[in-house]
Design a protein around this motif. Sequence first.
Motif, mmCIF file in Angstrom:
data_model
loop_
_atom_site.group_PDB
_atom_site.id
_atom_site.type_symbol
_atom_site.label_atom_id
_atom_site.label_comp_id
_atom_site.label_asym_id
_atom_site.label_seq_id
_atom_site.Cartn_x
_atom_site.Cartn_y
_atom_site.Cartn_z
ATOM 1 N N LEU A 322 -6.073 -0.463 -14.691
ATOM 2 C CA LEU A 322 -5.498 -0.839 -13.395
ATOM 3 C C LEU A 322 -4.713 -2.137 -13.499
ATOM 4 C CD1 LEU A 322 -5.252 -0.313 -10.356
ATOM 5 C CD2 LEU A 322 -7.398 -1.580 -10.053
ATOM 6 N N ALA A 323 -5.276 -3.137 -14.193
ATOM 7 C CA ALA A 323 -4.585 -4.428 -14.323
ATOM 8 C C ALA A 323 -3.263 -4.271 -15.069
ATOM 9 C CB ALA A 323 -5.492 -5.425 -15.047
ATOM 10 N N ASN A 343 5.671 -0.838 -11.708
ATOM 11 C CA ASN A 343 5.553 0.196 -12.738
ATOM 12 C C ASN A 343 5.433 1.589 -12.128
ATOM 13 O OD1 ASN A 343 5.613 -1.543 -15.047
ATOM 14 N ND2 ASN A 343 3.502 -2.137 -14.591
ATOM 15 N N PHE A 344 4.688 1.704 -11.037
ATOM 16 C CA PHE A 344 4.535 3.010 -10.386
ATOM 17 C C PHE A 344 5.862 3.456 -9.774
ATOM 18 C CE2 PHE A 344 0.191 1.402 -10.457
ATOM 19 C CZ PHE A 344 -0.509 2.513 -10.891
ATOM 20 N N ALA A 345 6.604 2.506 -9.198
ATOM 21 C CA ALA A 345 7.908 2.860 -8.625
ATOM 22 C C ALA A 345 8.861 3.347 -9.706
ATOM 23 C CB ALA A 345 8.494 1.647 -7.902
ATOM 24 N N GLU A 346 8.870 2.667 -10.860
ATOM 25 C CA GLU A 346 9.739 3.098 -11.949
ATOM 26 C C GLU A 346 9.274 4.421 -12.541
ATOM 27 O OE1 GLU A 346 11.345 1.456 -16.291
ATOM 28 O OE2 GLU A 346 10.309 0.108 -14.897
ATOM 29 N N LEU A 347 7.964 4.591 -12.635
ATOM 30 C CA LEU A 347 7.414 5.824 -13.215
ATOM 31 C C LEU A 347 7.768 7.043 -12.378
ATOM 32 C CD1 LEU A 347 5.433 7.164 -15.296
ATOM 33 C CD2 LEU A 347 3.619 6.718 -13.631
ATOM 34 N N MET A 533 0.315 2.464 -18.897
ATOM 35 C CA MET A 533 -0.958 2.432 -18.183
ATOM 36 C C MET A 533 -0.833 2.973 -16.759
ATOM 37 S SD MET A 533 -3.396 1.420 -20.195
ATOM 38 C CE MET A 533 -2.590 2.494 -21.383
ATOM 39 N N ALA A 534 0.340 2.816 -16.148
ATOM 40 C CA ALA A 534 0.551 3.453 -14.844
ATOM 41 C C ALA A 534 0.475 4.969 -14.983
ATOM 42 C CB ALA A 534 1.906 3.030 -14.270
ATOM 43 N N CYS A 538 -2.379 7.569 -13.343
ATOM 44 C CA CYS A 538 -2.014 8.807 -12.642
ATOM 45 C C CYS A 538 -2.645 10.022 -13.322
ATOM 46 C CB CYS A 538 -0.495 8.966 -12.602
ATOM 47 S SG CYS A 538 0.366 7.746 -11.588
ATOM 48 N N THR A 539 -2.662 10.020 -14.650
ATOM 49 C CA THR A 539 -3.233 11.139 -15.398
ATOM 50 C C THR A 539 -4.711 11.295 -15.121
ATOM 51 O OG1 THR A 539 -1.615 10.798 -17.157
ATOM 52 C CG2 THR A 539 -3.572 12.073 -17.711
#
Length: 561
Positions: A322-323, A343-347, A533-534, A538-539
């Motif tokens: 998470l970190a 990172n989530f937005a880019e992913l 890690m993002a 999600c995985t």
Amino acid sequence: MARGSTTGAGGSRGFLWISALSLGLVVALPALFVVLVAVFPDLGRGSLAAPFRPLWRVLSDPALAVLLRNTLVLGLGTVAVSAALALPLAALRALFRVPCARVWDLLLLIPFMIPPYIAALSWILTLQPRGYLEQLSGVNLAGLLFSVPGIILLMALNTFPVVYFILSRNFETIGARFSDVGRVCGAGPWRAFLRLTLPLATPGIAASLLLVFAMAIEEYGTPAALGRRIGFEVLVTGIENRVSEWPIDLPEAAGLSLVLVLLALAAFAVQRWLLARRDYRILGGKPQPFQKRPLGRWRLPVLALFALVAGVATVLPLLAILAAALGRTISGGLRPDNLGLTNFAELLDLGSGGLRALSHSLSLGVATALLAGGLGAITAYAVARGAGRGRAALDALSLMPNALPGVVVGVGIILAWNQPWLPVSPYNTPLILLLAYTCLLLPQPVRYASAALQQQGDSLEAAARVCGAAPRTAFARIVLPLMTPSLITSMLLVFAVASRELVASLLVAPVGYETISVYIWRQFDQGSVGLGMAMALCTIAITTLIPMLLIALMRGRLSPG
């Protein structure tokens, strides 16, 4: 009736042929080519010259002794640490009233749901120099992390839940009545447990530890992420090196693959030998309800033990993932201004490589679940309801992937479908990944479907045939619906594992075609740890929560209420 029996036999033969042809392509062909290329190195050029040359080269190479020794150290060490962690926890959980027992079960299940390569990457982020642990406490455990004991410990934290859940169920079945008899006869509590309860659990101990050993010697992610940094190569990484690094040596990779398969089979033989030496069955006694004992003054120490193991095995890796997923940069550390959802937005941005990898893996996971589930149902039915000597061979062939590590399946797929004389081949297409995943995960649907068929019996199917139904109709209208709940459960397991499989994906994925595992692995290599890690977070969420939700919905629909 004679005509009906003939028709039924003909229908069973049809299922046998379908299953045999499918298993031949999916399972037998890759395994066969591993053996053939290990013996005949020039098979791809249509030559049988220099037989056994690569196999002899592998067996005479001094490096093999090092790879074999390291593999045994890793496997046996992981078994020992897993047993040390799981045995006391399982005995306490089964024989005593542990507060919040179901919560501990859930927390101890999560490490098994985290792919080992993701867990290894999370521990690197936590324990490396200037990692999360040193940032928070000033303690640097990089020396432990990048060492053989550290690798063994991390692999044991990922595999010990297998032993814990098997043994806790075994201990609950045995209960405490036999140890109570021993204590009445003068034995102390420890002696009664060691001489009575523990021996009765020997089959479960042997089976679970064998599974841990097989998982340890077949695991690629943790030895590749940690072992290579200290020069600790094992058979799996040695095979992958010969397939992916120049000069590519497929015959030698096939020879090492045979050694790895023989090692797994030897472990199974040792387990059978140990169990055959003594009989650990309960010969008499009426089953009685078992009341778990209170912990008394040991309540707080037991809770502290469960909390410590759950915290190290579950909470710390999840917090590290998470970190890293929330961190804008790794160098920025755990400062609040360095955390966010960038990172989530880019992913998840439309057209991003991460979103494509996610869609690739989820579609492959669904396709693998459907293909393996359908083939598993047909194979289980052919074995259970068919006739002739071929059934035993078919059953053995369906279970063969249990003895084939993922790296061996990957090598076999390459050797079988990359031959220059093939007019058409799925190689370098997504279909090759579907074949690899199906080969690896086929035993789960076969076993689940076989268990469901054994519970059904054959009276309903026989009644349908007496009423004029063809074998295919009886299978589709009666047998398949009855085995569907078990089959769906196995297919959800197949989906979860296939969606995040690593080593076969690294070996046979088409050029430019990324899956979740390949994306995470490459992002970490390229220094984009936050993105990797993002994706990992999600995985874990997708492959854990979706199957659990679907199973809960199934139970709700099938309940009498």
